[in-house]
Structure formats: structure tokens, C-alpha cells
Motif scaffolding. Structure first.
Motif, PDB file in Angstrom:
ATOM      1  N   ARG B  75     -27.779  49.418  10.962  1.00 45.04           N
ATOM      2  CA  ARG B  75     -26.515  49.680  11.676  1.00 45.04           C
ATOM      3  C   ARG B  75     -26.405  51.477  11.618  1.00 45.04           C
ATOM      4  O   ARG B  75     -26.643  51.749  11.094  1.00 45.04           O
ATOM      5  CB  ARG B  75     -25.447  49.189  12.000  1.00 45.04           C
ATOM      6  N   GLY B  76     -25.836  51.917  12.969  1.00 45.72           N
ATOM      7  CA  GLY B  76     -25.139  53.107  12.951  1.00 45.72           C
ATOM      8  C   GLY B  76     -26.241  53.645  14.127  1.00 45.72           C
ATOM      9  O   GLY B  76     -26.776  53.454  14.945  1.00 45.72           O
ATOM     10  N   ALA B  77     -25.859  55.257  13.872  1.00 39.63           N
ATOM     11  CA  ALA B  77     -26.371  55.554  14.613  1.00 39.63           C
ATOM     12  C   ALA B  77     -28.160  56.122  15.047  1.00 39.63           C
ATOM     13  O   ALA B  77     -28.305  55.617  15.842  1.00 39.63           O
ATOM     14  CB  ALA B  77     -26.138  57.460  15.084  1.00 39.63           C
ATOM     15  N   GLY B  78     -28.741  56.010  13.881  1.00 37.99           N
ATOM     16  CA  GLY B  78     -29.996  55.759  13.752  1.00 37.99           C
ATOM     17  C   GLY B  78     -30.640  54.448  14.434  1.00 37.99           C
ATOM     18  O   GLY B  78     -31.319  54.886  14.953  1.00 37.99           O
ATOM     19  N   ALA B  79     -29.896  53.712  13.840  1.00 40.56           N
ATOM     20  CA  ALA B  79     -29.982  52.260  14.345  1.00 40.56           C
ATOM     21  C   ALA B  79     -30.518  51.904  16.326  1.00 40.56           C
ATOM     22  O   ALA B  79     -31.232  51.675  16.576  1.00 40.56           O
ATOM     23  CB  ALA B  79     -29.698  51.389  13.991  1.00 40.56           C
ATOM     24  N   GLU B  80     -29.580  52.525  16.412  1.00 37.13           N
ATOM     25  CA  GLU B  80     -28.774  52.611  17.775  1.00 37.13           C
ATOM     26  C   GLU B  80     -29.970  53.414  18.902  1.00 37.13           C
ATOM     27  O   GLU B  80     -30.471  53.529  20.239  1.00 37.13           O
ATOM     28  CB  GLU B  80     -27.761  53.135  18.889  1.00 37.13           C
ATOM     29  N   GLN B  81     -31.200  54.703  17.980  1.00 27.60           N
ATOM     30  CA  GLN B  81     -31.846  55.250  18.841  1.00 27.60           C
ATOM     31  C   GLN B  81     -33.176  54.780  19.228  1.00 27.60           C
ATOM     32  O   GLN B  81     -34.028  55.060  19.929  1.00 27.60           O
ATOM     33  CB  GLN B  81     -31.444  56.544  18.313  1.00 27.60           C
ATOM     34  N   ILE B  82     -33.343  53.725  18.125  1.00 27.30           N
ATOM     35  CA  ILE B  82     -34.807  52.711  18.006  1.00 27.30           C
ATOM     36  C   ILE B  82     -34.636  51.278  19.042  1.00 27.30           C
ATOM     37  O   ILE B  82     -33.636  51.150  18.486  1.00 27.30           O
ATOM     38  CB  ILE B  82     -35.548  53.432  16.564  1.00 27.30           C
ATOM     39  N   SER B  83     -35.246  51.046  19.122  1.00 28.22           N
ATOM     40  CA  SER B  83     -35.753  50.268  20.171  1.00 28.22           C
ATOM     41  C   SER B  83     -36.075  48.406  19.306  1.00 28.22           C
ATOM     42  O   SER B  83     -36.156  47.710  19.525  1.00 28.22           O
ATOM     43  CB  SER B  83     -36.481  50.373  21.773  1.00 28.22           C
ATOM     44  N   VAL B  84     -36.309  48.779  18.158  1.00 25.76           N
ATOM     45  CA  VAL B  84     -36.298  47.747  17.279  1.00 25.76           C
ATOM     46  C   VAL B  84     -35.865  47.788  16.441  1.00 25.76           C
ATOM     47  O   VAL B  84     -35.056  48.318  16.449  1.00 25.76           O
ATOM     48  CB  VAL B  84     -38.193  47.413  16.635  1.00 25.76           C
ATOM     49  N   LEU B  85     -35.615  46.854  15.585  1.00 21.98           N
ATOM     50  CA  LEU B  85     -34.725  46.724  14.639  1.00 21.98           C
ATOM     51  C   LEU B  85     -34.901  46.701  13.001  1.00 21.98           C
ATOM     52  O   LEU B  85     -36.168  45.886  13.076  1.00 21.98           O
ATOM     53  CB  LEU B  85     -33.994  44.551  14.883  1.00 21.98           C
ATOM     54  N   VAL B  86     -34.411  46.889  12.235  1.00 19.91           N
ATOM     55  CA  VAL B  86     -34.846  47.503  11.493  1.00 19.91           C
ATOM     56  C   VAL B  86     -34.466  46.715   9.809  1.00 19.91           C
ATOM     57  O   VAL B  86     -33.003  46.777   9.910  1.00 19.91           O
ATOM     58  CB  VAL B  86     -34.934  48.886  10.790  1.00 19.91           C
ATOM     59  N   ARG B  87     -34.822  46.186   9.278  1.00 21.61           N
ATOM     60  CA  ARG B  87     -34.186  45.868   8.269  1.00 21.61           C
ATOM     61  C   ARG B  87     -34.745  45.561   7.434  1.00 21.61           C
ATOM     62  O   ARG B  87     -35.409  45.454   6.763  1.00 21.61           O
ATOM     63  CB  ARG B  87     -33.821  43.303   8.436  1.00 21.61           C
ATOM     64  N   THR B  88     -34.406  45.038   5.735  1.00 20.90           N
ATOM     65  CA  THR B  88     -34.763  44.591   4.442  1.00 20.90           C
ATOM     66  C   THR B  88     -34.997  43.235   4.236  1.00 20.90           C
ATOM     67  O   THR B  88     -34.207  42.733   4.966  1.00 20.90           O
ATOM     68  CB  THR B  88     -33.422  44.808   3.544  1.00 20.90           C
TER      69      THR B  88
END
Lengths: 222, 232
Positions: B75-88
Motif C-alpha cells: 500500500r501507500g504512494a508507491g503502490a498507487e503509482q503502479i497498475s498491478v497489485l504487489v503482494r508478498t
């Protein structure tokens, strides 16, 4: 993989293990022409459940063990002896267990020592010590017969080897002896041939024996 | 860690998507048949609610089991700038008695499903995997031979790629640009679909029809409502 028997040192009643016994055992391997090859180490970790209500501890396994063995550095083994369960996993399973936050490490013990080559046999003699401690809790020995991976086909030669070994060791009049307690692998769903899962089950069995002998030693002293 | 994008497609368009993927990837599809078992910790166990997925690859001659833990999405600003979901995510291949072990540890079955479809694995700026599969539920416990679709007429598309904390922006960019080719065929979302599927399956118990939607339209609606679907 080659058949392996894991043995533990059973001290005579009223005695306990000490590093002198370990030295004598190592010298005995060398006296029968065992060639020292290097170090080995296995790690056994007892896990305990993280409970919100401790009174329910009885519902969860008390003997949940995680084991790493030297011949499979990228694998990890879980054993619950009381329920005869063994599972092999990639070592990343440890990371998963941490993330789940449902079990935590209670105590970890190392089996560590030297490895020797003796013809077609490979011997490993090691001490059992808690990690980050030199407090000797037991002595273990592994006998591996490299040409055979069948438990049944190797039984005779393993027994013969152990007889020779026990005779050699008996000359030193040590206060105890090595014991081989073969688990019932079928109960764990482990068929022939021998695998590292069999080793994990043997380690768990040896660990239970060591705990039992420490407890009975304490009972004798009390 | 992984980058993931999910979407849904009507079954009638799957063949066209497959042809497109074949052309884009230059590799042959692999058949996909995965029995997925979702377990949750019993209420007294653990500091937090935890969930673990056991995946059994039924396409192999000897079924192969994997344990998968999916962590929270970035989550956060970094996540909002990309159009895919990043998860562990952490995976571990395990031997077949994994279910017995987790039951013994105090985990309970939440739901199970069967994914049937196909997958493409290829390198295109990242090691991308595309799966297209129908999600089926079992009418009896573990009876994978008697599974019925949860969302008839609708299949789920997942585009995933392994990533690290160092390279996820590059991986996400590679995935986004690849997903542009798929956009005409499906509605792409971030992660609402699997959450909704989990919920549908959680509601659905063997022998009860709840959780199975009757039509493609209803299936799409059940997967998409409030999902904030975005076409890339």
C-alpha cells in the motif's frame, strides 16, 4: 539414498553423558581406520503453539519438531511423533511458519560433530547441544551404508557392522552403549527405499529417547 | 513477492484469448488442474488470524503439493503509482501429507476449489505466467471428480510474475504493458476477484447450493460488484 541407522548413547543407570565419552567414541572410530572427512550438523527445533488460552494447550501437539538434515540443505522436515506424521518441505516453509504466527520456536538443538569414511560405510559421531550453548545433552551416531538403499536388504550387514563396532567400543569400558531404536516407518506412511524423511523420523525418535533418558536420570537422582 | 493482475472473461471468448496468448507468448499452453484447499487457524491458535493455501497439481502423474502463503498487498504512494497489485507470497513444495499435518497443528478447512484451464509461462520483461481457468466447487469433500463451476460461463484470468523489493516497478511495468493486449477480451481488476471467490466458496458448503451462481451475468455481477473494475 543410502540406508542409515541413527543411534543414541544410552548411559548406564546413574551415569550421564560427558565430553570424555564423545572423545573416546571418536578415537574408537579412528582406531578401526575411520578416515575423518569433515564436520556435519543437523538441527532439531521444537515448536510450541501460540495460544490465547493456555488451558487449551492439550488440543495442540506437544512434540512438533522441525528438522534440517545435512544431506538435504534446501529441505526442511516436520515430524509429529504422537500422530506419526512426517512431512518434507522446501526450506522456505520456515518462512511461512513465521508468517502464520501460530507456532513459535521453543528450543533448538544441534546434532553436530565429525564425519568418517570406513570402506562402504559412512559414520557420523556428534554431540547434542542446544544452539548457542555447549551444554552437552547427548551423543548420537549415524551409520550409513552407501551401496544399499533398501531397509530390509541392508539389515543383515548393518547388524553385523554394529556388532563389530560395539565390540571395538566395549574395550574402552565406557559407562553406556549406543542403542538403535528403529521406528515403525510404515506407521508414518514411509515405504522402501530409504529417504531423508526416514532420517527425520529417526532423529525425532532419538530425540524422544534422549529426553526420556534425561528424565529417568533425574528420577534416579531424585 | 509477486505482481498480480486478475480479470474475468466470458467462456465464449476464451478460445480467442488463447489464440492471442499463443501468438504473444510463442509457447504452447500447459493444462491446468489444481485442487486448492484454503485453511484457517482455529480461534484459539496464534496471535493473528492466519490463512494458508494448499495447492495440489493434479496434472502431474504423481500429484504435487505446494503450500502457499499470501501476505498483504503493498500500500501507500508507491503502490498507487503502479497498475498491478504487489503482494508478498511464499511458496514451499511439500510432500503429500501436508493436509494431515496442518489439521494436526490446529488448522481447519475453510473452503476448497478446483481450477481447471490452461497456463502460459514466458519471459517478456519479466517471468510472466498467465492462467485462464474456471473455478469449481466440490459437492462432496475433496471430490474433485464431481466439481461444478462456481461462476458458469465466466472464467478467471490471472497474470502473475515473481518480483523482489528491488525490481517490482520494472516487473509491474512489464506486466502492465503485456496486459494492454488482453484488455479487449476481459475486464481487468486488481484483486477483488479472488477475494470475492473466496467469499462465495466460504459460503458454499458441500451439498448446499449457496455460492454457485446460475448464469454468466450473475457470476460476473457477483465477482465484479463494488470491485472498481478498471480497463487498462
Amino acid at each position: 539414498m543410502p540406508i542409515k541407522w541413527v543411534l543414541h548413547w544410552q548411559p548406564h543407570a546413574g551415569t550421564s553423558v560427558n565430553s570424555q565419552i564423545l572423545n573416546e567414541v571418536s578415537q574408537c572410530v579412528e582406531s578401526i581406520n575411520g578416515v575423518k572427512e569433515g564436520r556435519w550438523k543437523a538441527t532439531l527445533t521444537f515448536y510450541k503453539p501460540m495460544l490465547r488460552d493456555q488451558s487449551l494447550a492439550g488440543e495442540f501437539p506437544r512434540d512438533f519438531l522441525g528438522i534440517s538434515v545435512p544431506e538435504q540443505p534446501n529441505k526442511y522436515y516436520f515430524v509429529i511423533r504422537a500422530q506419526r506424521i512426517v512431512m518434507e518441505a522446501d526450506s522456505s516453509i520456515q518462512n511461512i511458519m513465521e508468517k502464520l504466527q501460530s507456532y513459535k520456536m521453543r528450543v533448538a538443538l544441534n546434532f553436530e560433530g565429525f564425519q568418517y569414511q570406513l570402506g562402504d560405510f559412512q559414520l557420523r559421531v556428534g554431540k547434542v547441544v542446544p544452539t548457542h550453548s555447549e551444554n552437552l545433552r547427548g551423543i548420537v551416531m549415524e551409520v550409513e551404508y552407501l551401496p544399499i538403499s533398501s531397509i530390509e536388504k541392508s539389515r543383515q550387514i548393518m547388524e553385523e557392522f554394529l556388532q563389530i563396532w560395539q565390540e571395538a567400543l566395549s574395550k574402552r569400558s565406557l559407562p553406556g552403549q549406543f542403542m538403535h531404536m528403529e521406528p515403525n516407518f510404515t506407521e508414518y506412511g514411509l515405504p522402501e527405499p530409504y529417504t531423508s524423511q526416514h532420517t527425520a523420523v529417526q532423529y525425532a525418535t532419538v530425540m524422544a529417547q534422549l529426553i526420556a533418558s534425561v528424565q529417568s536420570g533425574q528420577a534416579v537422582r531424585n | 513477492m509477486e505482481c498480480i493482475v486478475q480479470g474475468i472473461i466470458e467462456t465464449q471468448h476464451v478460445e480467442a484469448l488463447e489464440i492471442l496468448l499463443q501468438g504473444l507468448c510463442g509457447v504452447h499452453r500447459e493444462r491446468l488442474r489444481i485442487h486448492e484447499i484454503c485453511l484457517k487457524n482455529s480461534p484459539n491458535l496464534g496471535n493473528v488470524a492466519s490463512e494458508i493455501r494448499l495447492l495440489c497439481d493434479l496434472e502431474q502423474t504423481e500429484p504435487m503439493w505446494t503450500v502457499k502463503h499470501v501476505g498483504g498487498a503493498m500500500r501507500g504512494a508507491g503502490a498507487e503509482q503502479i497498475s498491478v497489485l504487489v503482494r508478498t507470497t511464499v511458496e514451499s513444495k511439500v510432500s503429500k501429507n501436508v493436509l494431515r499435518l496442518f489439521y494436526a497443528l490446529g488448522y481447519k478447512l475453510d473452503h476448497e476449489l478446483l481450477r481447471v484451464g490452461f497456463a502460459f509461462h514466458f519471459l517478456r520483461g519479466a517471468q510472466i505466467t498467465v492462467t485462464v481457468s474456471s473455478i469449481n466447487k466440490m459437492l462432496k469433500l475433496h471430490a474433485t471428480d464431481e466439481a461444478v463451476p462456481v461462476t458458469p460461463g465466466i472464467q478467471v484470468v490471472e497474470v502473475t510474475a515473481p518480483a523482489t523489493s528491488e525490481n517490482y516497478t520494472e516487473v509491474a511495468a512489464a506486466m502492465s504493458s503485456f496486459c494492454e493486449y488482453l484488455a479487449p477480451y476481459l475486464v481487468i481488476q486488481l484483486l477483488w476477484i479472488s477475494e470475492r471467490l473466496d467469499w462465495l466458496l466460504h459460503l458454499s458448503k458441500p451439498g448446499v447450493s449457496t455460492g454457485v451462481v446460475a448464469t454468466a451475468a450473475a457470476a460476473a455481477a457477483s465477482l465484479m460488484s463494488d470491485g472498481g473494475g478498471t480497463t487498462l
